[in-house]
Design a protein around this motif. Structure first.
Motif, PDB file in Angstrom:
ATOM      1  N   SER A 272     -57.372  28.505  34.591  1.00 19.14           N
ATOM      2  CA  SER A 272     -56.953  27.153  34.241  1.00 19.14           C
ATOM      3  C   SER A 272     -56.305  26.476  35.444  1.00 19.14           C
ATOM      4  O   SER A 272     -55.876  27.140  36.398  1.00 19.14           O
ATOM      5  CB  SER A 272     -55.969  27.189  33.067  1.00 19.14           C
ATOM      6  OG  SER A 272     -54.748  27.787  33.483  1.00 19.14           O
ATOM      7  N   GLN A 273     -56.206  25.160  35.390  1.00 16.29           N
ATOM      8  CA  GLN A 273     -55.611  24.429  36.508  1.00 16.29           C
ATOM      9  C   GLN A 273     -54.156  24.829  36.711  1.00 16.29           C
ATOM     10  O   GLN A 273     -53.690  24.968  37.849  1.00 16.29           O
ATOM     11  CB  GLN A 273     -55.710  22.925  36.252  1.00 16.29           C
ATOM     12  CG  GLN A 273     -55.221  22.067  37.414  1.00 16.29           C
ATOM     13  CD  GLN A 273     -56.082  22.215  38.658  1.00 16.29           C
ATOM     14  OE1 GLN A 273     -57.284  21.997  38.598  1.00 16.29           O
ATOM     15  NE2 GLN A 273     -55.469  22.558  39.785  1.00 16.29           N
ATOM     16  N   GLU A 274     -53.422  25.043  35.618  1.00 16.64           N
ATOM     17  CA  GLU A 274     -52.018  25.438  35.723  1.00 16.64           C
ATOM     18  C   GLU A 274     -51.876  26.810  36.384  1.00 16.64           C
ATOM     19  O   GLU A 274     -51.012  27.020  37.246  1.00 16.64           O
ATOM     20  CB  GLU A 274     -51.371  25.461  34.332  1.00 16.64           C
ATOM     21  CG  GLU A 274     -51.256  24.101  33.656  1.00 16.64           C
ATOM     22  CD  GLU A 274     -52.590  23.610  33.103  1.00 16.64           C
ATOM     23  OE1 GLU A 274     -53.544  24.449  32.980  1.00 16.64           O
ATOM     24  OE2 GLU A 274     -52.701  22.410  32.805  1.00 16.64           O
ATOM     25  N   GLN A 275     -52.739  27.737  35.975  1.00 17.81           N
ATOM     26  CA  GLN A 275     -52.698  29.061  36.591  1.00 17.81           C
ATOM     27  C   GLN A 275     -53.062  28.998  38.074  1.00 17.81           C
ATOM     28  O   GLN A 275     -52.442  29.677  38.903  1.00 17.81           O
ATOM     29  CB  GLN A 275     -53.661  30.005  35.861  1.00 17.81           C
ATOM     30  CG  GLN A 275     -53.226  30.381  34.459  1.00 17.81           C
ATOM     31  CD  GLN A 275     -54.284  31.192  33.737  1.00 17.81           C
ATOM     32  OE1 GLN A 275     -55.481  30.912  33.845  1.00 17.81           O
ATOM     33  NE2 GLN A 275     -53.859  32.201  32.997  1.00 17.81           N
ATOM     34  N   ASP A 277     -52.677  26.431  40.117  1.00 14.95           N
ATOM     35  CA  ASP A 277     -51.584  25.785  40.863  1.00 14.95           C
ATOM     36  C   ASP A 277     -50.476  26.787  41.167  1.00 14.95           C
ATOM     37  O   ASP A 277     -49.933  26.819  42.283  1.00 14.95           O
ATOM     38  CB  ASP A 277     -51.024  24.607  40.061  1.00 14.95           C
ATOM     39  CG  ASP A 277     -52.002  23.444  39.991  1.00 14.95           C
ATOM     40  OD1 ASP A 277     -52.930  23.386  40.831  1.00 14.95           O
ATOM     41  OD2 ASP A 277     -51.850  22.593  39.089  1.00 14.95           O
ATOM     42  N   ALA A 278     -50.130  27.619  40.165  1.00 16.01           N
ATOM     43  CA  ALA A 278     -49.083  28.621  40.379  1.00 16.01           C
ATOM     44  C   ALA A 278     -49.559  29.677  41.377  1.00 16.01           C
ATOM     45  O   ALA A 278     -48.792  30.112  42.249  1.00 16.01           O
ATOM     46  CB  ALA A 278     -48.709  29.271  39.043  1.00 16.01           C
TER      47      ALA A 278
END
Length: 299
Positions: A272-275, A277-278
């Motif tokens: 996912s985009q959130e994963q 980014d982190a």
């Protein structure tokens, strides 16, 4: 019909059934033992390749095969020595010669029209305005793809891959795990495809990939993405993909590059985009192990 003719017809029909589109099996992310057919598509490019293969090429070749089989059976039955003891001395037939010249040309034209479109899609990096064919290979484009948000350089070495995130200062080597390492670290991943460090990309994002070689010619290929491009020393080729599903997707070097050619797999982890980014933030600080631990915690 003679016994030989019957066996020939039976074997041919069995072969046709085996390669028909309805018989095709797919496996997410990588090939399965005994698999028939293309891998499951997760990109617009692979959609068009699959549609081109299953909805056009397979039916054309099936029709040609059945036609040739019918001709063979007819010749065997009609012109064997017992049924036709006095053979014909005919050497030319103008109509037949015209037909067998014109019909293949027409078939090739039917194949060429969508194939040029699929090839153009593969070679054209999205700009956010151009539409891509997807599964409608005879259309002017039905799939909108955004411009690239991520650029990665993939370098082929003898015999592993190196990756560099061009805008984020992250780079690493990706090396195949031995059987012992895979059993200890990643037992659920396929043999000869599992690597110590996957290429991590976000889902629903256009990724531009610059491909080159450091020593000899390699080839960067991921079947589920529908991409395959040569990695040539001293030259940057490029390709792209837009993965719409998270998961692990595998490929291999597809150019004979030396004794360990079969042991330089490509593993792409779509998150996912959130994963992502982190992960990229942690990896950008030089802590690749910590970045991977974040992904493991999120699973």
């Amino acid at each position: 019909m003679t016994g030989f003719s019957f066996r020939l017809a039976k074997a041919s029909l069995a072969a046709l059934a085996a390669v028909s589109p309805a018989a095709a099996m797919a496996q997410d992310g990588h090939a399965a033992p005994g698999q028939i057919g293309l891998q499951t598509s997760v990109t617009p490019i692979m959609d068009s390749i699959t549609a081109f293969h299953d909805n056009l090429l397979m039916w054309i070749i099936t029709a040609i095969t059945l036609f040739v089989l019918a001709l063979l059976i007819w010749v065997i039955v009609r012109y064997n020595q017992r049924a036709n003891p006095t053979p014909s001395r005919t050497t030319h037939n103008t109509l037949v010669e015209i037909v067998w010249t014109v019909v293949p040309i027409l078939i090739l034209i039917v194949i060429a029209i969508p194939s040029f479109g699929v090839l153009a899609d593969q070679e054209t990096i999205p700009d956010g305005e151009r539409s891509y064919l997807g599964s409608a290979i005879f259309s002017n484009g039905e799939v909108a793809v955004p411009a690239p948000e991520l650029t990665i350089k993939a370098t082929g070495y003898q015999w592993y891959w190196g990756y560099e995130y061009m805008d984020d200062g992250v780079n690493f080597a990706s090396i195949m795990l031995t059987d012992e390492q895979r059993a200890q670290e990643k037992p659920d991943e396929p043999r000869l495809l599992a690597v110590d460090q996957e290429l991590v990309v976000p889902v629903d994002t256009t990724v531009r990939v610059l491909v080159t070689g450091a020593d000899v010619i390699h080839a960067f290929a991921v079947p589920s993405f529908g991409i395959k491009v040569d990695a040539v020393p001293g030259r940057n080729n490029e390709t792209w993909f837009y993965a719409r599903e998270t998961g692990m997707y595998y490929g291999q070097c597809s150019e004979l590059c030396g004794k360990d050619h079969a042991f330089m797999p490509i593993a792409v982890r779509v998150v996912s985009q959130e994963q992502f980014d982190a992960w990229i933030a942690q990896a950008g600080e030089g802590d690749l192990a910590g970045a991977n631990a974040l992904l493991a915690q999120a699973e």
